[in-house]
Design a protein around this motif. Sequence first.
Motif, PDB file in Angstrom:
ATOM      1  N   ALA A  78      -7.690 -10.486 -17.750  1.00 35.52           N
ATOM      2  CA  ALA A  78      -7.589 -11.217 -16.487  1.00 35.52           C
ATOM      3  C   ALA A  78      -8.610 -12.348 -16.436  1.00 35.52           C
ATOM      4  N   GLU A  79      -9.742 -12.134 -17.128  1.00 33.00           N
ATOM      5  CA  GLU A  79     -10.800 -13.157 -17.081  1.00 33.00           C
ATOM      6  C   GLU A  79     -10.636 -14.208 -18.187  1.00 33.00           C
ATOM      7  N   GLY A  80      -9.471 -14.244 -18.793  1.00 34.83           N
ATOM      8  CA  GLY A  80      -9.194 -15.307 -19.776  1.00 34.83           C
ATOM      9  C   GLY A  80      -9.249 -14.793 -21.198  1.00 34.83           C
ATOM     10  N   LEU A  81      -9.464 -15.701 -22.115  1.00 40.15           N
ATOM     11  CA  LEU A  81      -9.439 -15.349 -23.529  1.00 40.15           C
ATOM     12  C   LEU A  81     -10.480 -14.284 -23.851  1.00 40.15           C
ATOM     13  N   HIS A  82     -10.144 -13.444 -24.809  1.00 40.01           N
ATOM     14  CA  HIS A  82     -11.073 -12.456 -25.343  1.00 40.01           C
ATOM     15  C   HIS A  82     -12.236 -13.207 -26.005  1.00 40.01           C
ATOM     16  N   PRO A  83     -13.450 -12.644 -25.965  1.00 38.75           N
ATOM     17  CA  PRO A  83     -14.594 -13.326 -26.609  1.00 38.75           C
ATOM     18  C   PRO A  83     -14.316 -13.707 -28.066  1.00 38.75           C
ATOM     19  N   LEU A  84     -13.536 -12.901 -28.762  1.00 39.37           N
ATOM     20  CA  LEU A  84     -13.198 -13.251 -30.143  1.00 39.37           C
ATOM     21  C   LEU A  84     -12.359 -14.526 -30.192  1.00 39.37           C
ATOM     22  N   GLN A  85     -11.401 -14.632 -29.281  1.00 38.85           N
ATOM     23  CA  GLN A  85     -10.554 -15.827 -29.266  1.00 38.85           C
ATOM     24  C   GLN A  85     -11.382 -17.066 -28.920  1.00 38.85           C
ATOM     25  N   LYS A  86     -12.306 -16.884 -27.969  1.00 37.30           N
ATOM     26  CA  LYS A  86     -13.190 -18.014 -27.628  1.00 37.30           C
ATOM     27  C   LYS A  86     -14.022 -18.413 -28.839  1.00 37.30           C
ATOM     28  N   ALA A  87     -14.529 -17.407 -29.530  1.00 32.83           N
ATOM     29  CA  ALA A  87     -15.355 -17.692 -30.711  1.00 32.83           C
ATOM     30  C   ALA A  87     -14.518 -18.354 -31.803  1.00 32.83           C
ATOM     31  N   TRP A  88     -13.266 -17.921 -31.932  1.00 39.46           N
ATOM     32  CA  TRP A  88     -12.367 -18.523 -32.942  1.00 39.46           C
ATOM     33  C   TRP A  88     -12.190 -20.028 -32.668  1.00 39.46           C
ATOM     34  N   VAL A  89     -12.057 -20.361 -31.382  1.00 37.15           N
ATOM     35  CA  VAL A  89     -11.906 -21.780 -31.023  1.00 37.15           C
ATOM     36  C   VAL A  89     -13.240 -22.509 -31.233  1.00 37.15           C
ATOM     37  N   ALA A  90     -14.330 -21.878 -30.775  1.00 36.31           N
ATOM     38  CA  ALA A  90     -15.638 -22.547 -30.883  1.00 36.31           C
ATOM     39  C   ALA A  90     -16.026 -22.796 -32.335  1.00 36.31           C
ATOM     40  N   GLU A  91     -15.739 -21.842 -33.195  1.00 37.53           N
ATOM     41  CA  GLU A  91     -16.103 -21.993 -34.610  1.00 37.53           C
ATOM     42  C   GLU A  91     -15.029 -22.743 -35.388  1.00 37.53           C
ATOM     43  N   GLN A  92     -13.927 -23.088 -34.728  1.00 40.76           N
ATOM     44  CA  GLN A  92     -12.835 -23.822 -35.396  1.00 40.76           C
ATOM     45  C   GLN A  92     -12.410 -23.092 -36.682  1.00 40.76           C
ATOM     46  N   VAL A  93     -12.039 -21.824 -36.504  1.00 45.33           N
ATOM     47  CA  VAL A  93     -11.784 -20.959 -37.656  1.00 45.33           C
ATOM     48  C   VAL A  93     -10.475 -21.297 -38.367  1.00 45.33           C
ATOM     49  N   ALA A  94      -9.400 -21.432 -37.616  1.00 41.36           N
ATOM     50  CA  ALA A  94      -8.067 -21.431 -38.231  1.00 41.36           C
ATOM     51  C   ALA A  94      -7.815 -22.695 -39.038  1.00 41.36           C
ATOM     52  N   GLN A  95      -7.127 -22.532 -40.130  1.00 41.57           N
ATOM     53  CA  GLN A  95      -6.564 -23.677 -40.846  1.00 41.57           C
ATOM     54  C   GLN A  95      -5.044 -23.607 -40.657  1.00 41.57           C
ATOM     55  N   CYS A  96      -4.330 -22.960 -41.582  1.00 38.77           N
ATOM     56  CA  CYS A  96      -2.888 -22.834 -41.313  1.00 38.77           C
ATOM     57  C   CYS A  96      -2.656 -21.900 -40.133  1.00 38.77           C
TER      58      CYS A  96
ATOM     59  N   ARG B 229      -9.847 -29.092 -32.988  1.00 35.55           N
ATOM     60  CA  ARG B 229      -8.500 -29.317 -33.528  1.00 35.55           C
ATOM     61  C   ARG B 229      -7.444 -29.114 -32.452  1.00 35.55           C
ATOM     62  N   THR B 230      -6.413 -29.946 -32.503  1.00 40.40           N
ATOM     63  CA  THR B 230      -5.372 -29.865 -31.471  1.00 40.40           C
ATOM     64  C   THR B 230      -4.557 -28.575 -31.582  1.00 40.40           C
ATOM     65  N   ASP B 231      -4.590 -27.923 -32.751  1.00 36.89           N
ATOM     66  CA  ASP B 231      -3.792 -26.708 -32.932  1.00 36.89           C
ATOM     67  C   ASP B 231      -4.624 -25.431 -32.815  1.00 36.89           C
ATOM     68  N   MET B 232      -5.908 -25.561 -32.488  1.00 39.22           N
ATOM     69  CA  MET B 232      -6.789 -24.392 -32.596  1.00 39.22           C
ATOM     70  C   MET B 232      -6.518 -23.336 -31.526  1.00 39.22           C
ATOM     71  N   ALA B 233      -6.309 -23.758 -30.290  1.00 33.06           N
ATOM     72  CA  ALA B 233      -6.092 -22.767 -29.235  1.00 33.06           C
ATOM     73  C   ALA B 233      -4.828 -21.959 -29.530  1.00 33.06           C
ATOM     74  N   ALA B 234      -3.764 -22.643 -29.911  1.00 32.83           N
ATOM     75  CA  ALA B 234      -2.499 -21.947 -30.177  1.00 32.83           C
ATOM     76  C   ALA B 234      -2.606 -21.027 -31.387  1.00 32.83           C
ATOM     77  N   LYS B 235      -3.505 -21.361 -32.316  1.00 30.77           N
ATOM     78  CA  LYS B 235      -3.665 -20.518 -33.496  1.00 30.77           C
ATOM     79  C   LYS B 235      -4.654 -19.378 -33.255  1.00 30.77           C
TER      80      LYS B 235
END
Lengths: 152, 736
Positions: A78-96, B229-235
């Motif tokens: 209810a309070e938004g993204l899980h801390p892990l998801q926030k950290a994933w965005v903050a650290e710019q983890v994802a590539q594909c 990145r523009t795709d980061m939130a969705a990923k």
Amino acid sequence: MITLAVNGQTLSTELPPETPLLWVLRDGLGLTGTKYGCGVAACGACTVLVEGEAVRSCQLPVGEVNGAVTTIEGLAGAEGLHPLQKAWVAEQVAQCGYCQSGQIMQAAGLLMANPQPSDAEILEAMDGNLCRCGAYPRILAAIKAASAAMAG
Amino acid sequence: MGRAGKIARRSFLIGSAALVGGVAFGWYQYRKELPNPLQGQGLGALTPYVLIDASGVTVIAPRAEMGQGTHTTLAALVAEELDLDWSAVRVLHGPPAQAYYNGSLLREGVPFAPLDQGWLAETARDAMDVPARFLGLQVTGGSTSIPDGFEKMRLAGAVARLALIRAAARRSGLVEADLRTEGGRVLLPDGASLSYAELAVEAAAVELPDPPELRPSNAWKLLGKSLPRTDMAAKSDGSARYACDVRLPGMVFATVRRNPAPGAALLRFDAKEALAFPGGRDVLPLENGFAAVAESSWAAMQALDLVQVEWAAPDVAVDEALIAADLRAALDGAPEATAREQGEISAPEFEAEYSVPHQAHATMEPMGAAAWLQDGRLQLWAGTQFPTMALAEAAKAAGVAPDAVEFHTEFMGGGFGRRAEMDFIRQAASLAKALSPVPVLLSWSREEDMAQDMYRPAAMARVRASVADGAVSQFHLATAAGSIIESLAGRFGFPALGPDSSILQGAGEQPYDFPNYLVTGHRAETRVPLGFWRSVGNSQNAFFHDCALDELAHLAGVDPLLFRMRQMTHLPSIQVLEAAAEISNWGATAPGRAKGVGFCYSFGVPVAEVVEVEDTPQGIRLTGAWIAADPGIALDPSIIEAQLSGGMVFGLSAAMQGAITFAQGRVEQSNFWDYEPMRMRQCPPITVKILQSGGEIRGIGEPGTPPAAPALANAIFALTGKRIRHLPLNREVRFA
């Protein structure tokens, strides 16, 4: 017909009970955030939580699911993204990004069982989750950041 | 600015009708305007990159996002000149269109070393724009998206901005010089402002201004910085859509199996049991195989296993002995091409043979696509590096005209070159035709993906060399591989003319100036499907060339890093080695550990990598990795760091434990348990240093891969004294 508790909702499927949970989620219920990578529990892309424990949904027949299922779509509260998801965005983890749902759910299971894991414990817990883009250093950084954030 | 200026004049699209009728006008407009390169001046057509409608500004990225972050940086190029608020920028992959041709892709195909920036080499490179446009080569690959888009995308933003200012001047009665832009708005001197969206209709009607001067790098607000990145939130929340996630009403699920001996035929099959599997629906023949269709992907995979099948035997039962014999025969024979020839080679004191096996792409998302043929129109959803060709192939397979195809390019769960191929596109379109009007999702199993790849070729090399006075006095590298171009040409129906430059890629253009220097390429028999694999020929030739240099440094009694640096002729290359030495603390290594260095100049980017290893009771452990690279200009440091370190991990995975082997014409590996990429506990901390010599801007998706294998092999030598000349390394040493 099988009834399941998924992400706080009660959902049902007509797919046969031996169908792995992964495919019920993806093809039956349209919850496509959980991914297929190998079908033999060798990559972790299909990881979800069942009663808070990280499991490989490609190996779990839907008829044998005992407990509430949480997928990446249901991780935010209810309070938004899980801390892990926030950290994933903050650290710019994802590539594909394809393996990241599984990575995040595996990490969520780890932090539930062990909120302050050491680096070695993180590496051990995450070792079954493959990332072909090689985002491992940022995955490690994000889990540590989330753990610290959750400790407040 | 000539050529790019003409592009930009036509590259500004405002969907004026979008304000009243959705984005349809914009899409219709660039469908209608598909260019005929024979008519008009320049491109003779609109090439749109900017779409403005009531909801804001959308940047059309002409390249596909497979993880490399290109959507973010291509959008930032437009946003920089258009003064957009970064958090409001949206990105769409454009439809397949010739207008989105990749002019940079063929630039590196000319027979000049990338280091050669002489008049003739540059003229030849510029001329490659023409065939790229004619062929409609809308391709994501070859680390070219950023070099290709660097000027085009900024000009598109700059021209759009001027048109919006012009429209605002007309509306307000003010002169253009008094107007400024910021955060997606035109600012008037009195403090009032007009949003781009409200000016869009009028801006679409103004005559497009001549392309302006682009902003200098010291005025950049977005470029040069690490952007979210523009795709980061969705990923991170599961909402990013890949082709395998497309769901349509009444959709059925399919999976395929082809003859496990690539290229061999299907003789006959019996689907009785498969059709009886609960949820099974159809078993349909496909080229060299069949598909099972069911109510879920899992049911389709189960049903597929129940099909009784008889496969034709392959013409040649390819195995590892035959592959090695082919490569040796190629090396014994005359070279197909010579990349470097100066002085002469005689009586070498050092001779060594090196080899690498085939590699699979093994993207995390197996191949697949969604397709729907309804009322003579085909819709297809796929992650593809080559949308223009994919559209044409889909049309052919579904038996419709290309203009009856609507193609949706989705996020790719990894590409690495595999998604430049057409096999899964054709299969999905064929299935849509057979099942019409029911939509179908095709998902390959991991096993099919492993068995039916187009592999990085196995390769072999011989080095003959000598040292004198602490330096290389003569160096002959003969490198052999099957031909990717020959294999690809067969699949795509292109003629394959002349030598295959990928065989020599990375071998001939290293920035050394040995007095006697010969590099020859030898084409081996091409017996299995070969394809582009991240960094292509560089991936094997860096291992051959650089490991040999490491051996020669040892022979000469000179520090291997200094040995390379002293014989280099290219300042940015010297500087990346210096930087790698500095960040890795090269001279000081803890007891029980050792470091190795690897260097490769690829795609115009010099990259030096250092790996540190430690001997532990469990085996060799990678304890640290350092990368220094110079892409000329660094647009997004965070993305560059991710690509370099990810590229290095890709190279280390293959070097440590990656091997695709053949027996009786079939691939022996089937899943991640026997083709296992590096896992998290094996991955060392990686430190990246980005240098900017300010030269031509270069792409960074691939150059991180080639130096990884030599750096690790050289580190293992430094630790153990063991020279491993044949990959993968785990055939000789154990890794922790």
